[in-house]
Motif scaffolding. Structure first.
Motif, mmCIF file in Angstrom:
data_model
loop_
_atom_site.group_PDB
_atom_site.id
_atom_site.type_symbol
_atom_site.label_atom_id
_atom_site.label_comp_id
_atom_site.label_asym_id
_atom_site.label_seq_id
_atom_site.Cartn_x
_atom_site.Cartn_y
_atom_site.Cartn_z
ATOM 1 N N UNK A 63 -70.875 -0.755 13.553
ATOM 2 C CA UNK A 63 -70.697 -0.737 14.652
ATOM 3 C C UNK A 63 -71.826 -1.023 15.506
ATOM 4 N N UNK A 64 -71.707 -2.006 16.892
ATOM 5 C CA UNK A 64 -72.771 -1.919 17.274
ATOM 6 C C UNK A 64 -72.855 -1.040 17.970
ATOM 7 N N UNK A 65 -75.164 -1.288 17.840
ATOM 8 C CA UNK A 65 -75.356 0.062 18.487
ATOM 9 C C UNK A 65 -76.532 0.042 19.460
ATOM 10 N N UNK A 66 -75.787 0.707 20.577
ATOM 11 C CA UNK A 66 -76.786 0.727 22.329
ATOM 12 C C UNK A 66 -78.791 1.172 21.990
ATOM 13 N N UNK A 67 -79.271 0.192 22.240
ATOM 14 C CA UNK A 67 -81.082 0.258 22.068
ATOM 15 C C UNK A 67 -81.550 2.102 21.682
ATOM 16 N N UNK A 68 -80.939 2.938 23.148
ATOM 17 C CA UNK A 68 -81.477 4.466 22.437
ATOM 18 C C UNK A 68 -81.505 4.565 21.457
ATOM 19 N N UNK B 39 -75.148 -8.442 26.511
ATOM 20 C CA UNK B 39 -75.463 -7.432 27.377
ATOM 21 C C UNK B 39 -74.164 -7.133 28.272
ATOM 22 N N UNK B 40 -73.790 -5.552 28.814
ATOM 23 C CA UNK B 40 -73.129 -5.397 29.171
ATOM 24 C C UNK B 40 -73.949 -5.611 30.937
ATOM 25 N N UNK B 41 -72.591 -6.246 32.385
ATOM 26 C CA UNK B 41 -72.966 -6.462 33.241
ATOM 27 C C UNK B 41 -72.776 -5.018 34.505
ATOM 28 N N UNK B 42 -72.988 -4.288 33.909
ATOM 29 C CA UNK B 42 -72.989 -2.612 34.490
ATOM 30 C C UNK B 42 -73.673 -2.054 35.003
ATOM 31 N N UNK C 110 -74.684 1.759 34.595
ATOM 32 C CA UNK C 110 -76.327 1.958 34.312
ATOM 33 C C UNK C 110 -75.958 0.565 33.147
ATOM 34 N N UNK C 111 -76.376 -1.003 33.622
ATOM 35 C CA UNK C 111 -76.913 -1.579 32.469
ATOM 36 C C UNK C 111 -76.829 -1.092 30.956
ATOM 37 N N UNK C 112 -75.768 -1.745 30.091
ATOM 38 C CA UNK C 112 -75.364 -1.142 28.953
ATOM 39 C C UNK C 112 -75.965 -2.152 27.903
ATOM 40 N N UNK C 113 -76.476 -2.293 27.012
ATOM 41 C CA UNK C 113 -76.800 -3.605 25.854
ATOM 42 C C UNK C 113 -76.551 -2.460 24.590
ATOM 43 N N UNK C 114 -75.930 -3.730 23.481
ATOM 44 C CA UNK C 114 -75.781 -3.140 22.630
ATOM 45 C C UNK C 114 -75.863 -4.306 21.027
ATOM 46 N N UNK C 115 -76.726 -3.993 20.160
ATOM 47 C CA UNK C 115 -76.900 -4.474 18.830
ATOM 48 C C UNK C 115 -76.349 -4.048 17.336
ATOM 49 N N UNK C 116 -75.960 -5.738 16.897
ATOM 50 C CA UNK C 116 -75.377 -5.872 16.403
ATOM 51 C C UNK C 116 -75.638 -6.689 15.053
ATOM 52 N N UNK C 117 -75.506 -6.689 13.715
ATOM 53 C CA UNK C 117 -75.142 -7.594 13.223
ATOM 54 C C UNK C 117 -74.673 -9.123 13.305
ATOM 55 N N UNK C 118 -75.889 -10.557 13.422
ATOM 56 C CA UNK C 118 -74.930 -11.270 13.259
ATOM 57 C C UNK C 118 -73.784 -11.590 11.691
ATOM 58 N N UNK C 119 -73.038 -12.672 11.341
ATOM 59 C CA UNK C 119 -72.625 -13.228 9.975
ATOM 60 C C UNK C 119 -73.804 -13.043 9.440
#
Length: 123
Positions: free
Chosen positions: A44-49, A80-83, A85-94
């Protein structure tokens, strides 16, 4: 994809060498493969932290740099989610997910190497 490694065609061997060099360029860097493995393991996507906690020894600057390079090369997607505090997630592309069999083979090889090294040291 099945490959005939006994190919005696020097041109084909150069094509393979060039493809390998490009692949290594994309994956070079102390943390890139570790990042990819952690994203596979998370499923699943992971946040930077979360990524930072999962990668022992990496500092924020290096993690950011390696993630930017993986994003530029189409392996990782940053959302990046506009909220607040800011939330950024990383995931693998295809394309990143397509590395799955290679990453699995690399991890299997690492365990085999450790087992073999252990047997040698006991001899």
């Amino acid at each position: 994809m099945e490959r005939d490694w006994r190919c005696d065609d020097p041109k084909q061997q150069l094509v393979w060498a060039a493809a390998t060099s490009e692949t290594l360029r994309v994956l070079e860097g102390k943390w890139k493969i570790v990042i990819i493995v952690q994203l596979f393991a998370a499923r699943a996507p992971l946040r930077f932290s979360q990524l930072e906690r999962r990668i022992d020894g990496v500092n924020q600057k290096m993690l950011i740099q390696q993630l930017k390079e993986l994003e530029k090369d189409g392996i990782v997607i940053r959302t990046a989610y506009p909220e607040v505090p800011p939330r950024v997630e990383y995931a693998l592309t295809d394309m990143g997910k397509a590395l799955g069999p290679s990453i699995e083979a690399l991890v299997d090889w690492a365990f085999l190497r450790c087992e073999t090294a252990g047997k040698r040291s006991r001899s």
